[in-house]
Design an enzyme around this catalytic site. Structure first.
Site, PDB file in Angstrom:
ATOM      1  N   LYS A  32       0.836  -1.218   0.000  1.00  0.00           N
ATOM      2  CA  LYS A  32       0.000   0.000   0.000  1.00  0.00           C
ATOM      3  C   LYS A  32       0.864   1.259   0.000  1.00  0.00           C
ATOM      4  CE  LYS A  32      -2.373  -0.817   3.819  1.00  0.00           C
ATOM      5  NZ  LYS A  32      -1.694  -2.062   4.258  1.00  0.00           N
ATOM      6  N   ARG A 108      -9.308   0.991   9.228  1.00  0.00           N
ATOM      7  CA  ARG A 108      -8.964  -0.400   9.559  1.00  0.00           C
ATOM      8  C   ARG A 108     -10.047  -1.071  10.384  1.00  0.00           C
ATOM      9  NH1 ARG A 108      -2.936   0.554   9.094  1.00  0.00           N
ATOM     10  NH2 ARG A 108      -1.881  -1.423   9.415  1.00  0.00           N
ATOM     11  N   ARG A 147      11.747  -6.303   4.752  1.00  0.00           N
ATOM     12  CA  ARG A 147      11.677  -4.857   5.022  1.00  0.00           C
ATOM     13  C   ARG A 147      12.293  -4.534   6.374  1.00  0.00           C
ATOM     14  NH1 ARG A 147       5.749  -2.245   4.945  1.00  0.00           N
ATOM     15  NH2 ARG A 147       5.614  -3.091   7.043  1.00  0.00           N
ATOM     16  N   ARG A 153      11.748  -0.734  12.092  1.00  0.00           N
ATOM     17  CA  ARG A 153      10.458  -0.789  12.797  1.00  0.00           C
ATOM     18  C   ARG A 153      10.393  -1.990  13.726  1.00  0.00           C
ATOM     19  NH1 ARG A 153       5.659   0.113   8.489  1.00  0.00           N
ATOM     20  NH2 ARG A 153       4.577  -1.016  10.151  1.00  0.00           N
ATOM     21  N   ARG A 165      -0.185  -9.215  13.193  1.00  0.00           N
ATOM     22  CA  ARG A 165      -0.706  -8.095  12.387  1.00  0.00           C
ATOM     23  C   ARG A 165      -1.612  -8.619  11.277  1.00  0.00           C
ATOM     24  NH1 ARG A 165       4.650  -5.056  10.770  1.00  0.00           N
ATOM     25  NH2 ARG A 165       3.268  -3.686   9.584  1.00  0.00           N
TER      26      ARG A 165
HETATM   27  P1  AMP Z   1       1.113   0.451   9.074  1.00  0.00           P
HETATM   28  O1  AMP Z   1       2.319   1.299   8.838  1.00  0.00           O
HETATM   29  O2  AMP Z   1      -0.078   0.904   8.296  1.00  0.00           O
HETATM   30  O3  AMP Z   1       1.402  -1.025   8.884  1.00  0.00           O
HETATM   31  O4  AMP Z   1       0.711   0.644  10.609  1.00  0.00           O
HETATM   32  C1  AMP Z   1       1.608   0.292  11.641  1.00  0.00           C
HETATM   33  C2  AMP Z   1       0.851   0.206  12.940  1.00  0.00           C
HETATM   34  O5  AMP Z   1       0.265   1.484  13.254  1.00  0.00           O
HETATM   35  C3  AMP Z   1      -0.311  -0.772  12.961  1.00  0.00           C
HETATM   36  O6  AMP Z   1       0.086  -2.111  13.224  1.00  0.00           O
HETATM   37  C4  AMP Z   1      -1.163  -0.195  14.083  1.00  0.00           C
HETATM   38  O7  AMP Z   1      -0.611  -0.481  15.351  1.00  0.00           O
HETATM   39  C5  AMP Z   1      -1.013   1.316  13.850  1.00  0.00           C
HETATM   40  N1  AMP Z   1      -2.038   1.824  12.913  1.00  0.00           N
HETATM   41  C6  AMP Z   1      -1.835   2.349  11.679  1.00  0.00           C
HETATM   42  N2  AMP Z   1      -2.993   2.723  11.127  1.00  0.00           N
HETATM   43  C7  AMP Z   1      -3.953   2.424  12.025  1.00  0.00           C
HETATM   44  C8  AMP Z   1      -5.363   2.537  12.026  1.00  0.00           C
HETATM   45  N3  AMP Z   1      -6.046   3.037  10.965  1.00  0.00           N
HETATM   46  N4  AMP Z   1      -6.040   2.123  13.122  1.00  0.00           N
HETATM   47  C9  AMP Z   1      -5.390   1.637  14.202  1.00  0.00           C
HETATM   48  N5  AMP Z   1      -4.067   1.475  14.265  1.00  0.00           N
HETATM   49  C10 AMP Z   1      -3.347   1.855  13.185  1.00  0.00           C
END
Ligand code: AMP
Length: 208
Positions: A32, A108, A147, A153, A165
């Site tokens: 994404k 989400r 990654r 991270r 996740r």
């Molecule tokens: P991402 O970079 O999109 O994979 O997000 C990394 C982490 O940020 C996720 O595993 C969640 O802990 C948090 N996160 C990101 N976007 C959301 C969201 N829309 N709702 C809740 N937690 C989020």
């Protein structure tokens, strides 16, 4: 670094131009982020990644970042109220100054999807399309571990956290497909293959 990449348009009268808003949907590691940057550039949209916003808050040591950290490090979702508030602020700041948004990693959960519809309605706009990248769990684990070698991270390094996740995605996020199918906005795209081929498929879906 706050990664909201968008050209803001300040000229008078821009408010009347219809915004074009897209959600990039799919599990963590489905591409994404990579595709959102390319689409934002091609379509002149403002890329909003909630993951990037939360990581910036974490890095800056803000109250919000501290609250988010414990959830993020375990691969759990940050509470809806926190994320929805953050998006609401961004929309207040940017709506009507840009041609539209590409949402990456948001919504989400069902409450986030409903809140987004309401927030956009307040700005007299709406989601045009939801583009879903389909990638298998094994491919996801492989990609995120690779990654993790460079991303720094905490949630990219441990296989159990990555699988959690993915489970969180299946339980809380994947059901949103039905919400958007009900609105006739959902388009499924094969998320495995070359970055350029996937990008071409996304562009095709946008223009259909
Ligand atoms: P991402 O970079 O999109 O994979 O997000 C990394 C982490 O940020 C996720 O595993 C969640 O802990 C948090 N996160 C990101 N976007 C959301 C969201 N829309 N709702 C809740 N937690 C989020």
């Amino acid at each position: 670094m706050l990664r909201i990449l968008c050209k803001q348009l300040y000229f008078w009268g821009h408010k009347s131009i219809k915004m074009n808003n897209i959600i990039l949907f799919g599990p963590p590691g489905s591409g994404k982020g990579t595709q959102a940057v390319k689409l934002a550039e091609a379509l002149n949209l403002c890329h909003i990644s909630t993951g990037d916003l939360l990581r910036s808050e974490k890095a800056a040591g803000t109250q919000l970042g501290l609250e988010a950290k414990s959830y993020m490090d375990k691969g759990e979702l940050v509470p809806d109220s926190v994320v929805i508030g953050m998006i609401g602020n961004k929309l207040d700041e940017l709506a009507n100054k840009v041609d539209g948004f590409i949402f990456d990693g948001f919504p989400r959960t069902a409450p986030q999807a409903e809140a987004l519809d309401n927030l956009l309605e307040e700005k007299t706009t709406k989601i045009a399309k939801v583009l879903a990248l389909e990638v298998t769990e094994e491919e996801i684990v492989k990609r995120i571990l690779a990654r993790g070698e460079t991303s720094g991270r905490a949630d990219d390094n441990d296989e159990a956290t990555i699988r959690n996740r993915f489970q969180v995605y299946l339980n809380q996020t994947a059901p949103l497909a039905e919400y958007y199918k009900g609105q006739n906005k959902f388009v499924s795209i094969k998320g495995e293959g070359s970055i350029d081929d996937i990008f071409a498929a996304l562009q095709q879906a946008v223009s259909n």
